[in-house]
Write a protein that holds these residues in place. Sequence first.
Motif: not given
Length: 641
Positions: A99, A45, A95-96, A102-103
């Motif tokens: 993410e 991530v 998608e990574r 979003r974080q």
Amino acid sequence: MAGPLYLRVFFQHRPESCVRLGRRKSVRSTGKMALMKLLRERTHVVMIILVIAFVGLIGLEWGADMTGRGPGGQNAVGSINGESVSYEEMRFEVERQQEIDRQQQGGSVDEFRRREIINEVWDRRVNLTLLQQRIGQQDISVTDAEILEAIRTNPPEYIRQEEMFQTDGEFDQTKYLQALNDPAVEGWTFLEDQYRMLLPRQKLVSRVVSGARVTDLEVRQAFVNQNERLTARYLLFDPEDQAVEPESITDEDIAAYYSEHPEAFLEDDRVSLSYVMIPKQPSVADSQRVERQIDELYDQLADGADFETLARDFSEDTSNASEGGNLGFFGRNDMVPAFETAAFETPPGSISNPVKTEYGWHIIKVEETAVRDGEEQVRARHILLRTMTGQQTLSALNDQARQLQARAVESGLEEAVRSAGAMPDSFQVESTGFFADRPDGFIPGIGYLVGASSFAFASEPGEIGEVLESTSGFYVLENAGEKPAGVLPLEEVELRIRSILVRNGKMEQARLRGEEVRAGLAGVNLDALSGEMADRVATTDPITRQQAFIPQIGQDLNFIKGAFQLSETGELSEVVEGERGYYLIQLVEREPVDETTYEMVKENLKRQLLIQKQNQLYQEWLTRLREDAVIENNLRDFFAI
């Protein structure tokens, strides 16, 4: 930090969800599992940037395989010099990145950012693929000894920040080397693989920027540009004070400007969309549901329930719900009319009947009335229940949109709306007008709607798109026509040209007025002016050559250049064309640079200028590389952008 700066690795993002390893008494006691866990967490991530000290613009993903050996797949979203990029690879990286966003933001990713991420990931993939191809063409490689030296002297930042490698909060090279040399600690193969991928790129970029040089004269000039200051007086000749009527511009003037400036009216391919937007408005059933809920809360309050507790538990006014709905004191005209009327008519210590406003349903508790600063005010709390669109309503609206879309496929959007049946007034066909494809996907009249731009530029005239949804409603789109790239017809730009010619005429009058005033000064300066003209003279604060913004003037490089061409106190400039009009500029004071400061900072400034030059060389090289490449981009066939 030991070792060359160009091998440093920094995190672009280090999410809180990554579990930090706790403090341990020795590196050996961590064993192989701790290190392997640390590296594994970062693989999934975390994105980092390899910062080559003189080239801060090369981005890559730590742990990501950018050589085309990703998750795999047969559907190519594009190719770079014949090297395919699969849909699965792109989706994985998109998608990574979503993410990570979003974080970082602590919430969802909006439609605009989603589109931006897809384009960013594609651009990054193109750049890195071109780098990798050039590495192969130039047969660049690294030795095991070079990789070992990089691992030993330049560990990634996330390893440097781990407590297991720190002493008193600072990275401890001894502990790190101890772990490297400890056979009980495994997991270093991961770092070896990454450096084996990164170091050839660093070698390639080093070659590209090796010709960058900075002279002492350039360092001196940069320091002067940043630090020499002056103060000036100026007189603006504003074109808006001049009289040029649009009617004075003839058709011949417009035609001549059009023929002399065809490049100003070039347009890319354009498309027009017809569309129907069915808004996500609450239904009667939704309104009735909220009325029942507010009535139930009112009944509880009438039976003695605590107002503040109910406000904290149920109020949907997020600005004050946690404070028991506290609104503090407010006067008349501070709230919307219905709310204000109820608040001022409710006695202190009482609650109002439910009140409906544009925001929803309220119950108001008036706690106190007072006269403050000669104005009648109340102190109150409230509970707000918003009238939200329910799931059943959304489902029904979606069904309406799909039914309309199905009819439009058969007969066209206009006819489908005319035959809509029971609720024809709810459907209105709107037009975007012709628009060009924008990188951000914005469409006139619609705004940002995922999938709309892709449909517009991939469809044929008359084609109906699938139902698209935004936070505000459901959309049915029809391609209403296309216009190929080229120079816009004269009739489409006539008003624009007329405005340009009016502005040019006013600027010319302002220039002539400035020349007239300067000639009248006959060798003196602005101090000789009197009356209304003298009242218009203004003075700047101290400014530098690199001033981003000057109060009352704005961003105006021509003004700054004209001011710094003056060397003697009281010297008056020629008429200077600026962004707002024409100026006469008079030097008031020029402050020399501090030589002591220059001696202190010149070496650091020289390094900064070298980085800037090397960045520029790299960017120019990469731009040429992209221009010479054969790049096929089919993103719109796979992603809603």
